[in-house]
Design a protein around this motif. Structure first.
Motif, short mmCIF file in Angstrom:
data_model
loop_
_atom_site.label_atom_id
_atom_site.label_comp_id
_atom_site.label_asym_id
_atom_site.label_seq_id
_atom_site.Cartn_x
_atom_site.Cartn_y
_atom_site.Cartn_z
N GLN A 241 0.81 -1.21 0.00
CA GLN A 241 0.00 0.00 0.00
C GLN A 241 0.86 1.27 0.00
O GLN A 241 0.32 2.38 -0.05
CB GLN A 241 -0.92 0.03 1.23
CG GLN A 241 -1.90 -1.12 1.28
CD GLN A 241 -2.98 -0.91 2.32
OE1 GLN A 241 -4.10 -0.56 2.01
NE2 GLN A 241 -2.63 -1.12 3.58
N ARG A 287 -7.69 -6.98 -4.25
CA ARG A 287 -8.55 -5.81 -4.01
C ARG A 287 -8.76 -5.00 -5.27
O ARG A 287 -9.87 -4.57 -5.58
CB ARG A 287 -7.95 -4.92 -2.91
CG ARG A 287 -8.82 -3.72 -2.56
CD ARG A 287 -8.24 -2.90 -1.44
NE ARG A 287 -6.98 -2.26 -1.82
CZ ARG A 287 -6.28 -1.48 -1.02
NH1 ARG A 287 -6.70 -1.26 0.23
NH2 ARG A 287 -5.15 -0.92 -1.42
N ALA A 288 -7.68 -4.80 -6.03
CA ALA A 288 -7.79 -4.04 -7.28
C ALA A 288 -8.74 -4.72 -8.26
O ALA A 288 -9.53 -4.06 -8.94
CB ALA A 288 -6.41 -3.86 -7.90
N SER A 289 -8.68 -6.06 -8.33
CA SER A 289 -9.56 -6.78 -9.25
C SER A 289 -11.01 -6.72 -8.79
O SER A 289 -11.93 -6.62 -9.62
CB SER A 289 -9.10 -8.23 -9.40
OG SER A 289 -9.27 -8.95 -8.19
N LEU A 290 -11.22 -6.75 -7.48
CA LEU A 290 -12.59 -6.67 -6.97
C LEU A 290 -13.20 -5.29 -7.22
O LEU A 290 -14.41 -5.17 -7.46
CB LEU A 290 -12.61 -6.97 -5.47
CG LEU A 290 -12.28 -8.41 -5.05
CD1 LEU A 290 -12.27 -8.54 -3.54
CD2 LEU A 290 -13.27 -9.39 -5.66
N GLU A 291 -12.38 -4.26 -7.17
CA GLU A 291 -12.88 -2.90 -7.39
C GLU A 291 -13.42 -2.70 -8.80
O GLU A 291 -14.22 -1.81 -9.05
CB GLU A 291 -11.77 -1.89 -7.10
CG GLU A 291 -11.44 -1.77 -5.61
CD GLU A 291 -10.23 -0.90 -5.34
OE1 GLU A 291 -9.52 -0.56 -6.32
OE2 GLU A 291 -9.98 -0.57 -4.17
N GLU A 292 -12.99 -3.56 -9.74
CA GLU A 292 -13.44 -3.46 -11.12
C GLU A 292 -14.76 -4.18 -11.36
O GLU A 292 -15.36 -4.05 -12.44
CB GLU A 292 -12.37 -4.02 -12.06
CG GLU A 292 -11.06 -3.24 -12.03
CD GLU A 292 -10.02 -3.86 -12.93
OE1 GLU A 292 -10.31 -4.93 -13.53
OE2 GLU A 292 -8.91 -3.31 -13.04
N GLN A 296 -20.16 -6.73 -6.25
CA GLN A 296 -19.18 -7.12 -5.24
C GLN A 296 -19.62 -8.40 -4.52
O GLN A 296 -20.83 -8.65 -4.38
CB GLN A 296 -19.02 -5.99 -4.21
CG GLN A 296 -18.43 -4.72 -4.78
CD GLN A 296 -17.01 -4.92 -5.27
OE1 GLN A 296 -16.15 -5.42 -4.55
NE2 GLN A 296 -16.75 -4.54 -6.51
N TYR A 319 -6.54 -4.64 4.22
CA TYR A 319 -6.85 -4.10 2.89
C TYR A 319 -8.35 -3.82 2.73
O TYR A 319 -8.84 -3.70 1.62
CB TYR A 319 -6.33 -5.05 1.81
CG TYR A 319 -4.84 -4.89 1.61
CD1 TYR A 319 -4.33 -4.08 0.61
CD2 TYR A 319 -3.94 -5.52 2.47
CE1 TYR A 319 -2.96 -3.91 0.45
CE2 TYR A 319 -2.57 -5.34 2.32
CZ TYR A 319 -2.10 -4.54 1.30
OH TYR A 319 -0.74 -4.35 1.16
N GLU A 320 -9.03 -3.75 3.88
CA GLU A 320 -10.45 -3.34 3.96
C GLU A 320 -11.36 -4.23 3.13
O GLU A 320 -12.33 -3.78 2.52
CB GLU A 320 -10.60 -1.87 3.55
CG GLU A 320 -9.82 -0.92 4.46
CD GLU A 320 -10.01 0.53 4.08
OE1 GLU A 320 -10.49 0.79 2.97
OE2 GLU A 320 -9.70 1.39 4.92
N ILE A 321 -11.04 -5.52 3.13
CA ILE A 321 -11.95 -6.53 2.57
C ILE A 321 -12.49 -7.29 3.77
O ILE A 321 -11.85 -8.20 4.31
CB ILE A 321 -11.21 -7.47 1.60
CG1 ILE A 321 -10.52 -6.66 0.49
CG2 ILE A 321 -12.17 -8.48 0.99
CD1 ILE A 321 -9.64 -7.49 -0.42
#
Length: 352
Positions: A241, A287-292, A296, A319-321
């Motif tokens: 991060q 996390r980056a892939s989930l944001e796309e 969710q 990572y706030e998941i």
């Protein structure tokens, strides 16, 4: 033995786990052997002549469950994992995704032993893309975890449309399942060689020279030494991060050595820092892939070793998941569910 309904095998590269399963999917007995497909029993000339080219597999099979089958014939047999690979007993070709999970049990391959027993082998899954991806064995755990989760929600609660299932390990998998339709469908999965890279870096690079590898670290214990190890692990988790972390894992792993050289980390701290560093980079990409995603995941399930899952749950929180839960006994439940799909056990037999 008259309670035995199914013999189920989780047969991987280095190990073989056998389950004797009774009515309603209850595991009556289980065994763990070191006879994975790359560590089969020694085959003598006599064995070769009697059992053929695949004698090693049949010898391991008999060690795992021969007495169970002798006491309870004819019990159906199902196996998942690397036993169905090209290097296994009988290749069970990959099935392409997306795939509804109720289709997997309908496509089992079979291999027959020298004395006429039939072993049903679960196929793996393949994701065709520019960079293809495969799994073999994890599909069974996913099916088991989904069945357990559905039971825990209960009959009167709404189903969860989108589920993310993490399988930490040598080759970590992250599997996305869509359940909006009648039957859950495996839509996508990613693989991270985090565990294998960690082991290789510790054992075969200069990073391991200053590490303390024999010190036990109980991730859940509250001791002064564990507190230091937790801090080192968390420090590694955070790196992805940071500005420095944007350079990627190939750049940041060398900090494991430099933090030791500058006395910021002791030997065991370096080991824990590297673990956190690699897991942190994995979760950052996740996390980056989930944001796309448009939709969710509404539920996150972790499957695997409890201590390793605890590490991953800590990483997900950082990572706030949020909201991940850990599921046990997914493999044996998945094998039971697949046996039901294949008609090997009664369709009315509900696992408990």
């Amino acid at each position: 033995m008259n309670q035995t309904q199914l013999i189920a095998l989780d047969w991987g590269t280095s190990s073989l786990r056998a389950y004797r399963i009774g009515h309603q999917g209850v595991v009556l007995e289980q065994r763990a052997l070191s006879t994975g497909i790359m560590h089969l029993p020694t085959v003598t000339t006599e064995n070769q002549q009697a059992l053929g080219d695949k004698a090693g597999f049949e010898l391991a099979f008999r060690q795992a469950c021969g007495d169970w089958l002798a006491a309870a014939p004819p019990t159906p047999i199902i196996a998942c994992g690397m036993i169905g690979s090209m290097q296994g007993w009988c290749e069970a070709p990959y099935l392409p995704i997306p795939i509804a999970i109720n289709q997997i049990g309908k496509t089992l391959k079979t291999v027959q032993t020298s004395d006429g027993l039939v072993v049903h082998i679960v196929p793996g899954l393949i994701q065709h893309s520019t960079l293809p991806n495969v799994m073999r064995g994890e599909e069974t755990q996913v099916i088991g975890a989904l069945a357990i989760a559905a039971e825990q929600r209960g009959k009167h609660q709404h189903s969860v449309d989108d589920v993310l299932i993490g399988l930490p390990g040598t080759h970590s998998k992250w599997v996305r399942v869509h359940q909006h339709s009648t039957e859950p469908t495996i839509q996508h999965f990613d693989t991270f060689m985090t565990g294998e890279v960690y082991a290789a870096l510790c054992a075969h690079t200069i990073l391991g020279r200053t590490m303390q590898m024999d010190a036990a670290f109980d991730f859940g214990a509250d001791t002064e030494k564990n507190t230091a190890n937790h801090l080192a692990f968390s420090r590694g988790l955070e790196v992805a991060q940071t500005v420095a972390g944007r350079a990627g894992v190939l750049s940041t792993i060398f900090s494991t050595r430099t933090l030791g050289l500058t006395d910021a980390l002791d030997g065991s701290g370096q080991r824990e820092y590297l673990s956190g560093l690699l897991i942190g980079h994995e979760i950052a990409v996740l996390r980056a892939s989930l944001e796309e995603l448009v939709h969710q995941p509404q539920q996150i399930i972790l499957i695997g070793d409890a201590t390793l899952c605890a590490r991953y749950k800590t990483a997900l929180d950082i990572y706030e998941i949020k909201g991940a839960t850990v599921t046990a006994k997914a493999t044996e439940r998945g094998l039971w569910m697949l046996a039901k799909q294949a008609g090997l056990v009664s369709a009315n037999a509900v696992p408990v």
